[in-house]
Design a protein around this motif. Structure first.
Motif, short mmCIF file in Angstrom:
data_model
loop_
_atom_site.label_atom_id
_atom_site.label_comp_id
_atom_site.label_asym_id
_atom_site.label_seq_id
_atom_site.Cartn_x
_atom_site.Cartn_y
_atom_site.Cartn_z
N THR A 1 0.86 -1.18 0.00
CA THR A 1 0.00 0.00 0.00
C THR A 1 0.90 1.23 0.00
O THR A 1 2.12 1.10 0.10
CB THR A 1 -0.87 0.07 1.28
OG1 THR A 1 0.00 0.17 2.41
CG2 THR A 1 -1.76 -1.14 1.43
N GLU A 2 0.27 2.41 -0.06
CA GLU A 2 1.08 3.62 0.03
C GLU A 2 1.21 4.05 1.49
O GLU A 2 1.43 5.22 1.80
CB GLU A 2 0.49 4.71 -0.87
CG GLU A 2 0.65 4.30 -2.33
CD GLU A 2 0.23 5.33 -3.36
OE1 GLU A 2 -0.22 6.42 -2.96
OE2 GLU A 2 0.36 5.03 -4.56
N THR A 3 1.07 3.10 2.39
CA THR A 3 1.29 3.37 3.81
C THR A 3 2.51 2.55 4.26
O THR A 3 3.09 1.82 3.46
CB THR A 3 0.07 2.97 4.66
OG1 THR A 3 0.01 1.54 4.71
CG2 THR A 3 -1.21 3.50 4.06
N LEU A 4 2.87 2.66 5.53
CA LEU A 4 4.09 1.98 5.98
C LEU A 4 3.86 0.58 6.51
O LEU A 4 4.81 -0.11 6.85
CB LEU A 4 4.82 2.83 7.02
CG LEU A 4 5.40 4.13 6.49
CD1 LEU A 4 6.22 4.83 7.56
CD2 LEU A 4 6.24 3.90 5.25
N ASP A 5 2.62 0.15 6.66
CA ASP A 5 2.42 -1.28 6.90
C ASP A 5 1.15 -1.74 6.22
O ASP A 5 0.19 -1.00 6.09
CB ASP A 5 2.48 -1.68 8.37
CG ASP A 5 1.50 -0.91 9.22
OD1 ASP A 5 0.49 -0.46 8.67
OD2 ASP A 5 1.74 -0.77 10.43
N SER A 6 1.18 -2.94 5.71
CA SER A 6 0.08 -3.44 4.93
C SER A 6 -0.46 -4.69 5.59
O SER A 6 0.31 -5.47 6.13
CB SER A 6 0.55 -3.76 3.51
OG SER A 6 1.09 -2.60 2.92
N PRO A 7 -1.78 -4.88 5.54
CA PRO A 7 -2.33 -6.07 6.20
C PRO A 7 -2.05 -7.33 5.38
O PRO A 7 -1.78 -7.24 4.19
CB PRO A 7 -3.83 -5.77 6.24
CG PRO A 7 -4.07 -4.81 5.12
CD PRO A 7 -2.80 -4.05 4.90
N ASP B 1 3.01 -10.64 3.30
CA ASP B 1 3.82 -9.68 2.56
C ASP B 1 4.12 -10.23 1.16
O ASP B 1 5.24 -10.62 0.84
CB ASP B 1 5.12 -9.41 3.32
CG ASP B 1 5.83 -8.18 2.81
OD1 ASP B 1 5.50 -7.71 1.70
OD2 ASP B 1 6.73 -7.68 3.51
#
Lengths: 486, 359
Positions: free
Chosen positions: A183-189, A192
């Motif tokens: 995602t464009e965030t620092l952690d993705s659900p 990986d």
């Protein structure tokens, strides 16, 4: 002539624009190899999609027909990863080359896979930002290819590989699904899957869009050059710099043949009588760089450098780097052909491994020039040979294979950044056991059940490894007989 | 050359753990992997026989000059960090422990990173290699102890954040870094909106920032590096200096903000996303990329707001419908994730349901 091919071409025409397909035999030769030019295969046909929807449509059609697909960026890869399949579609991403968005606030770039690596940094420059991974081929190589190979460059120790600088990719699987990984965030659900996709060498899916992390350009950079009379001393200096608590932005090493070749090529002012040369670049806030420059100079002096030089200005810095970055073509002038290897090792074994390579060079009767990303233990021995001599290519390949065996033996890897492709598929049998290889095949099957994407690359069959093992035992020696001295 | 740092505490239970998993596989016995049991509350409860890994411990190899440390999964994080500190080094991702018993294996399995995350990278980013036991009881090794290694799929990074559902971690090699020479934390009194703007501006500049957080009307900034650079940039920012243990209180969730009866949400958003329109109390960390929310707002609203801003939300704590804890996974991704689960754990015995409700 070939009914299946004609049928596929007719169907592809319906989903692609008129210039999205190349079927002319005379044209197809343009795609017959990548940067690993010893391996050639004319593709069956070439498609040039312009949108994600085109890629989806092409993959769906190929899956229906059971046709293999090989994705290709700029074709600069050095392990034959983009070598075409004789009865497969070559999927060139060259036309998907738009930078979709540079977000100076989020420090991200959203790009299509055919965008050149350097073009990202050029587009980000007005905002004071850049894209950190910088493979030597960055003028030409594409982001899609970088993602497929998990490309590195000269700044990996401090700034990481592609996997550390990609936030999100759009990946089209062989059944035409478009997946968002990361995602464009620092952690993705979730799992990986982005980590699996990066470096998967085009075996799991086709990347159609990428979000890259951009970094602020450092306030300043200082390049130091140090010359050594002895290769082992230079290798020890590398460890000493890092033990002193400094993480250089780049830490490169060249041996004498590489120094002389580069100097003759670009006249960078390298000391041509040195046995080894280190280039150490420090970057960051001005005060940090000033302090660390002092530390590094002291360490280099103590390590026995015969000469320590600071780049006086940006022009000299660029020139000193140019010598290093042109090392491959420079060495290319020393012999009709050269074979570029890519192994990685624990840094502390550098001197041993260099000695080992020198021994192998004598044994095979082929000269070698060594260029290393010394900071992160990534070696690029360049084996010189003449393809017109009957057995020299085979000797060069055997020499290269032994170097990789040596890397594995000291706890390293058969590839630091160039990938396995076709070139190193046999060496995979050295690095991994049957359980790991079976696991890789199962992962491949989870993404691509019909095994149509880039078949025959990156992961050897267990059967192939077993046969190699037998072959070596028959020859009455272990795969790397010359290496006992370590 | 292995360097055993604490021979008295060192023990290799790898073979025994393999046998246990193989036996569980044969009998289809679900297993619950237990290290220090400090992260149990971070996800759904797991039913199964406990597979205790804390006995499998010890630093197997640590060469400060290589910037690489390899330790068994049951090694206490405290032991690892103490050993690194003795050599002036650290785990760059600043993992929270969430309890004294925290182990390396649990930290990597949960992919937990602290305030330094936006600048230094995540736990996953520092994994160089690992060995693991899959759901059949097979031991496998991926990656290695070198910085650059692109042979084979990157299974060791896949393990980071997989919550033990794809394998039992046995040992892990990590990249470590020197500790910065100096760190200074400053606090400025500004509102959340201004703080977000300030954090974004700083993130786009070459400043030696190593943490940025907003809480209760104050923006906290940490600078790390050589003394002169830190002093210069801290001087440009102004504000008042505060004790560095503020970061620990946020990282370990011991700050009073976290002692609240309302549900605790973790929102992951692009740093430039504005504050979501949700009632409650906020703690903004990671320079705006992670936002903690204490709120009674319905779960669906929280997910919807996060999604619209380009991010996602997770309910870390508090009552509510089970299916509202995290947003629904894209069906195609779910299919693929399930297939991967089957690759590594065909009988579905490892930490079942911890990661995905469905498997």
């Amino acid at each position: 002539m070939d009914r299946q091919r004609d049928e596929l071409i007719a169907q592809l025409r319906q989903v692609l624009p008129p210039d999205g397909l190349c079927t002319e035999a005379s044209m197809l030769h343009a795609w017959e190899c990548d940067g690993m030019s010893a391996l050639r295969q004319v593709p069956w046909l070439v498609v040039l999609p312009q949108t994600t929807a085109h890629v989806q449509a092409v993959l769906r059609l190929c899956r229906e027909h059971g046709i293999p697909v090989v994705a290709r960026g700029a074709g600069t890869g050095l392990s034959g990863g983009a070598m075409p399949h004789e009865r497969g579609v070559l999927l060139s991403l060259a036309k998907m080359n738009a930078i979709l968005d540079i977000d100076p606030l989020a420090c991200t770039a959203r790009v299509q896979p055919g965008v050149r690596n350097l073009a990202v940094s050029e587009a980000a420059r007005p905002h004071g930002l850049y894209y950190a991974p910088d493979p030597s081929s960055q003028i030409a190589c594409t982001i899609g290819g970088n993602v497929a190979e998990n490309s590195g460059g000269v700044h990996c120790l401090k700034y990481g590989l592609t996997v550390h600088n990609v936030m999100r990719v759009q990946l089209v699987t062989m059944d035409g699904y478009c997946l968002e990984l990361g995602t464009e965030t620092l952690d993705s659900p979730g799992y990986d899957l982005l980590a699996l996709a990066v470096g998967s060498e085009g075996l799991l899916g086709v990347v159609t869009e990428v979000t890259l992390r951009l970094l602020p350009r450092p306030e300043c950079s200082q390049l130091l050059l140090a010359a050594f009379d002895d290769v082992a001393r230079a290798a020890d200096a590398v460890g000493a710099i890092i033990a002193a608590g400094v993480i250089p932005a780049g830490l490169e090493m060249m041996d004498n043949p590489a120094i002389r070749a580069a100097e003759a090529f670009v006249h960078a002012g390298y000391p041509t009588d040195a046995a080894a040369l280190l280039l150490c670049e420090l970057d960051g806030p001005v005060a940090d760089v000033i302090e660390q420059t002092g530390w590094v100079e002291a360490v280099l002096g103590k390590a026995g450098a015969s000469e320590i030089r600071r780049a006086r200005d940006e022009t000299e810095r660029a020139l000193l780097w140019k010598g290093r970055k042109s090392a491959f073509p420079a060495v290319g002038r020393l012999a009709p052909d050269y074979y570029c290897m890519d192994g990685s090792i624990p840094r502390r074994r550098l001197a041993d491994v260099l000695q080992g390579i020198a021994g192998l060079s004598q044994r095979y009767g082929l000269a070698v020039a060594n260029v290393f990303h010394a900071g992160d233990g990534n070696l690029h021995p360049l084996i010189l040979y003449d393809a017109n001599q009957p057995d020299e290519l085979a000797r060069a390949e055997a020499f290269g294979a032994d170097i990789l065996g040596l890397c594995v033996q000291v706890g390293g890897s058969i590839t630091g950044e160039h990938g396995v492709g076709v070139e190193k598929i046999d060496q995979m049998c050295l690095q991994f056991g049957a359980a790991e290889l079976a696991c890789f095949h199962a992962i491949k099957q989870a993404f691509d059940p019909d095994l149509l994407l880039n078949p025959g690359k990156a992961v050897p069959t267990l059967h192939r490894c077993a046969e190699l093992g037998t072959m070596h035992v028959h020859a009455g020696q272990l795969p790397h007989a010359g290496l006992e001295r370590f | 050359m292995p360097r055993l740092v604490d021979p008295e505490q060192d023990s290799d239970l790898g073979d025994r753990l393999c046998d246990r998993v193989a036996e569980a596989f044969a009998q289809r016995t679900p297993l619950r992997i237990v290290g220090g049991d400090t992260k149990a509350e971070l996800g759904p409860a797991v039913c199964g026989e406990p597979l205790r890994v804390t006995g499998h411990r010890g630093i197997v190899d640590y060469q400060p000059g290589e910037l690489v440390l390899t330790a068994r999964a049951g090694t206490p994080l405290a032991q690892i960090e103490a050993e690194l500190a003795r050599h002036g080094q650290m785990l760059p991702f600043e993992p929270p422990r969430l309890g004294p018993g925290a182990t390396l294996g649990g930290t990597i399995a949960c992919n937990l990173s602290g305030p330094r995350r936006p600048w230094a990278g995540s736990a996953r980013d520092h994994v160089l290699g690992c060995s693991l036991i899959d759901g059949r009881g097979q031991r496998m090794r991926f990656g290695g102890q070198v910085m650059k290694n692109v042979a084979g799929y990157d299974v060791s990074r896949l393990m980071a954040g997989a919550s033990g559902t794809l394998g039992v971690l046995l040992d892990i090699s990590l990249k470590v870094l020197p500790r910065p020479a100096t760190e200074v934390t400053l606090a400025l009194a500004i509102d959340a909106h201004a703080a977000l703007e300030r954090m974004q501006r700083l993130a786009a500049q070459p400043v030696p920032l190593s943490a940025a957080c907003w809480l209760d009307g104050r923006l906290y900034l940490r600078f790390s590096g050589a003394p002169a650079a830190v002093a210069y940039h801290a001087g440009c920012v102004g504000g008042t200096e505060v004790a560095p243990d503020f970061w620990q209180s946020v990282n370990e969730r011991s700050h009073s903000f976290f002692s609240d009866a309302r549900p605790l949400w973790r929102l992951s958003l692009p740093t430039c996303a504005m504050q979501p329109d949700l009632d409650g109390d906020w703690l903004i960390d990671w320079g705006g990329a992670r936002r903690w929310l204490l709120s009674d707002a319905p779960g669906q609203w929280v997910h919807e707001r996060a999604r619209r801003l380009g991010g996602h939300a997770l309910r870390e704590r508090g009552a509510g419908a089970d299916n509202e804890r995290m947003a629904a996974t894209d069906p195609a991704l779910l299919v693929l994730s399930r297939r991967l689960k089957q690759v590594f754990d065909p009988a579905g015995i490892l930490n079942r349901g911890r990661m995905y409700r469905e498997f």
